[in-house]
Motif scaffolding. Structure first.
Motif, PDB file in Angstrom:
ATOM      1  N   THR A 115       0.846  -1.186   0.000  1.00  0.00           N
ATOM      2  CA  THR A 115       0.000   0.000   0.000  1.00  0.00           C
ATOM      3  C   THR A 115       0.884   1.239   0.000  1.00  0.00           C
ATOM      4  O   THR A 115       2.097   1.147   0.202  1.00  0.00           O
ATOM      5  N   ALA A 116       0.272   2.388  -0.231  1.00  0.00           N
ATOM      6  CA  ALA A 116       0.996   3.657  -0.174  1.00  0.00           C
ATOM      7  C   ALA A 116       0.353   4.526   0.893  1.00  0.00           C
ATOM      8  O   ALA A 116      -0.869   4.612   0.991  1.00  0.00           O
ATOM      9  N   ARG A 117       1.196   5.170   1.700  1.00  0.00           N
ATOM     10  CA  ARG A 117       0.712   6.016   2.785  1.00  0.00           C
ATOM     11  C   ARG A 117       1.223   7.440   2.598  1.00  0.00           C
ATOM     12  O   ARG A 117       2.387   7.654   2.246  1.00  0.00           O
ATOM     13  N   VAL A 118       0.338   8.392   2.835  1.00  0.00           N
ATOM     14  CA  VAL A 118       0.687   9.802   2.715  1.00  0.00           C
ATOM     15  C   VAL A 118       0.121  10.540   3.920  1.00  0.00           C
ATOM     16  O   VAL A 118      -1.063  10.397   4.249  1.00  0.00           O
ATOM     17  N   ASN A 119       0.950  11.303   4.592  1.00  0.00           N
ATOM     18  CA  ASN A 119       0.515  12.149   5.698  1.00  0.00           C
ATOM     19  C   ASN A 119       0.809  13.604   5.350  1.00  0.00           C
ATOM     20  O   ASN A 119       1.811  13.916   4.712  1.00  0.00           O
ATOM     21  N   GLY A 120      -0.078  14.480   5.770  1.00  0.00           N
ATOM     22  CA  GLY A 120       0.140  15.892   5.468  1.00  0.00           C
ATOM     23  C   GLY A 120      -0.984  16.763   5.977  1.00  0.00           C
ATOM     24  O   GLY A 120      -1.652  16.436   6.961  1.00  0.00           O
ATOM     25  N   ARG A 121      -1.208  17.881   5.284  1.00  0.00           N
ATOM     26  CA  ARG A 121      -2.240  18.847   5.651  1.00  0.00           C
ATOM     27  C   ARG A 121      -3.188  19.022   4.470  1.00  0.00           C
ATOM     28  O   ARG A 121      -2.739  19.143   3.324  1.00  0.00           O
ATOM     29  N   ALA A 122      -4.471  19.046   4.768  1.00  0.00           N
ATOM     30  CA  ALA A 122      -5.476  19.194   3.716  1.00  0.00           C
ATOM     31  C   ALA A 122      -6.071  20.591   3.732  1.00  0.00           C
ATOM     32  O   ALA A 122      -6.342  21.160   4.793  1.00  0.00           O
ATOM     33  N   GLU A 123      -6.273  21.121   2.541  1.00  0.00           N
ATOM     34  CA  GLU A 123      -6.852  22.449   2.365  1.00  0.00           C
ATOM     35  C   GLU A 123      -8.096  22.312   1.486  1.00  0.00           C
ATOM     36  O   GLU A 123      -7.990  22.105   0.277  1.00  0.00           O
ATOM     37  N   PRO A 124      -9.296  22.401   2.070  1.00  0.00           N
ATOM     38  CA  PRO A 124     -10.512  22.291   1.263  1.00  0.00           C
ATOM     39  C   PRO A 124     -10.608  23.427   0.243  1.00  0.00           C
ATOM     40  O   PRO A 124     -10.284  24.578   0.542  1.00  0.00           O
ATOM     41  N   VAL A 125     -11.049  23.063  -0.967  1.00  0.00           N
ATOM     42  CA  VAL A 125     -11.211  24.037  -2.051  1.00  0.00           C
ATOM     43  C   VAL A 125     -12.601  23.825  -2.656  1.00  0.00           C
ATOM     44  O   VAL A 125     -12.938  22.707  -3.053  1.00  0.00           O
ATOM     45  N   SER A 126     -13.413  24.881  -2.715  1.00  0.00           N
ATOM     46  CA  SER A 126     -14.749  24.768  -3.278  1.00  0.00           C
ATOM     47  C   SER A 126     -14.757  25.263  -4.714  1.00  0.00           C
ATOM     48  O   SER A 126     -13.786  25.847  -5.211  1.00  0.00           O
ATOM     49  N   ARG A 127     -15.890  25.036  -5.366  1.00  0.00           N
ATOM     50  CA  ARG A 127     -16.020  25.440  -6.770  1.00  0.00           C
ATOM     51  C   ARG A 127     -15.930  26.951  -6.933  1.00  0.00           C
ATOM     52  O   ARG A 127     -15.613  27.443  -8.023  1.00  0.00           O
ATOM     53  N   SER A 128     -16.199  27.703  -5.870  1.00  0.00           N
ATOM     54  CA  SER A 128     -16.131  29.161  -5.954  1.00  0.00           C
ATOM     55  C   SER A 128     -14.709  29.693  -5.807  1.00  0.00           C
ATOM     56  O   SER A 128     -14.458  30.876  -6.021  1.00  0.00           O
ATOM     57  N   ASP A 129     -13.771  28.818  -5.482  1.00  0.00           N
ATOM     58  CA  ASP A 129     -12.378  29.236  -5.315  1.00  0.00           C
ATOM     59  C   ASP A 129     -11.762  29.517  -6.693  1.00  0.00           C
ATOM     60  O   ASP A 129     -11.939  28.730  -7.630  1.00  0.00           O
ATOM     61  N   PRO A 130     -11.032  30.621  -6.849  1.00  0.00           N
ATOM     62  CA  PRO A 130     -10.412  30.933  -8.153  1.00  0.00           C
ATOM     63  C   PRO A 130      -9.498  29.824  -8.663  1.00  0.00           C
ATOM     64  O   PRO A 130      -9.303  29.683  -9.879  1.00  0.00           O
ATOM     65  N   ARG A 131      -8.936  29.016  -7.758  1.00  0.00           N
ATOM     66  CA  ARG A 131      -8.025  27.944  -8.170  1.00  0.00           C
ATOM     67  C   ARG A 131      -8.750  26.778  -8.815  1.00  0.00           C
ATOM     68  O   ARG A 131      -8.110  25.917  -9.435  1.00  0.00           O
ATOM     69  N   TRP A 132     -10.077  26.726  -8.665  1.00  0.00           N
ATOM     70  CA  TRP A 132     -10.844  25.596  -9.184  1.00  0.00           C
ATOM     71  C   TRP A 132     -10.632  25.419 -10.688  1.00  0.00           C
ATOM     72  O   TRP A 132     -10.514  24.296 -11.177  1.00  0.00           O
TER      73      TRP A 132
END
Length: 210
Positions: A115-132
């Motif tokens: 398996t592959a494991r990844v730990n980190g920090r999540a940043e929620p992004v909504s459809r209204s975000d310019p980065r979408w």
């Protein structure tokens, strides 16, 4: 209910470290601050990931995510994007991320023990975000999905297949048998008031009050 009198995780860790010794150098060496090529390829082939989060009090939730292989996008060696489909509307992951951004990811590929494991920090992004508009989504996904999570990688590594082997997880005969004759119902029996469940006086996350 009085909390159980149990040793702290720190003391147990110290006890085990004294008994077992330090991790081997080759084990330490597999821990990576970035997604090296093997991990990127594994994630690109994986149709299933378990996403673990916790709230500000440390109460945890582990939630499955699935899609076509590679539905979790590798943006670069330090960043993933997890597109979020509509679910049960409990929004437990988002509730936890509002209090604590830490996440743990466990990727699986059917039939593969590792398996592959990844730990980190999540940043929620909504459809209204310019980065979408810049996310690697096709037109249909960009219109259908409402949000997703950018995961900023802090630690990533492959995990050996011992657990899958001990569980005999990918035994095809067992899989065929469970599909043709399921060992239990798909979900708990329901009543007019909804699914039956056990009520506790304490918080939903655990049996102990306080």
């Amino acid at each position: 209910m009085k909390p159980l009198d149990v040793p702290s995780a720190g003391s147990v860790r110290e006890e085990l470290a004294e008994s077992w010794g330090a991790p081997l150098d080759r084990v330490r060496a597999k821990l990576s601050p970035v997604l090296h090529p093997w991990l990127r390829e594994f994630i690109a082939l994986s149709p299933y990931v378990v996403l673990a989060t916790a709230d500000g009090r440390g109460r945890c939730d582990a939630s499955p995510r699935g899609g076509a292989p590679g539905f979790v996008r590798v943006l670069d060696e330090r960043t993933l994007f997890i597109p979020e489909e509509s679910g049960n509307r409990l929004l437990q992951t988002l509730g936890n991320l509002a209090e604590s951004p830490g996440v743990g990811l466990l990727f699986l590929i059917p039939g593969m023990r590792e398996t592959a494991r990844v730990n980190g920090r999540a940043e929620p992004v909504s459809r209204s975000d310019p980065r979408w508009a810049d996310l690697p989504l096709d037109d249909e996904e960009r219109e259908r999905l409402l949000w997703g999570s950018l995961v900023h990688v802090e630690e990533a590594y492959y995990h050996c297949g011992r657990a899958s082997r001990f569980a005999d997880l990918w035994n095809t005969a067992r899989i065929d048998r469970n599909q043709s004759d399921p060992p239990l119902a798909k979900r708990p029996a329901t009543t007019a008031g909804g699914e039956k469940h056990v009520r506790h006086s304490g918080p939903v996350h655990g049996l102990l009050g306080g």
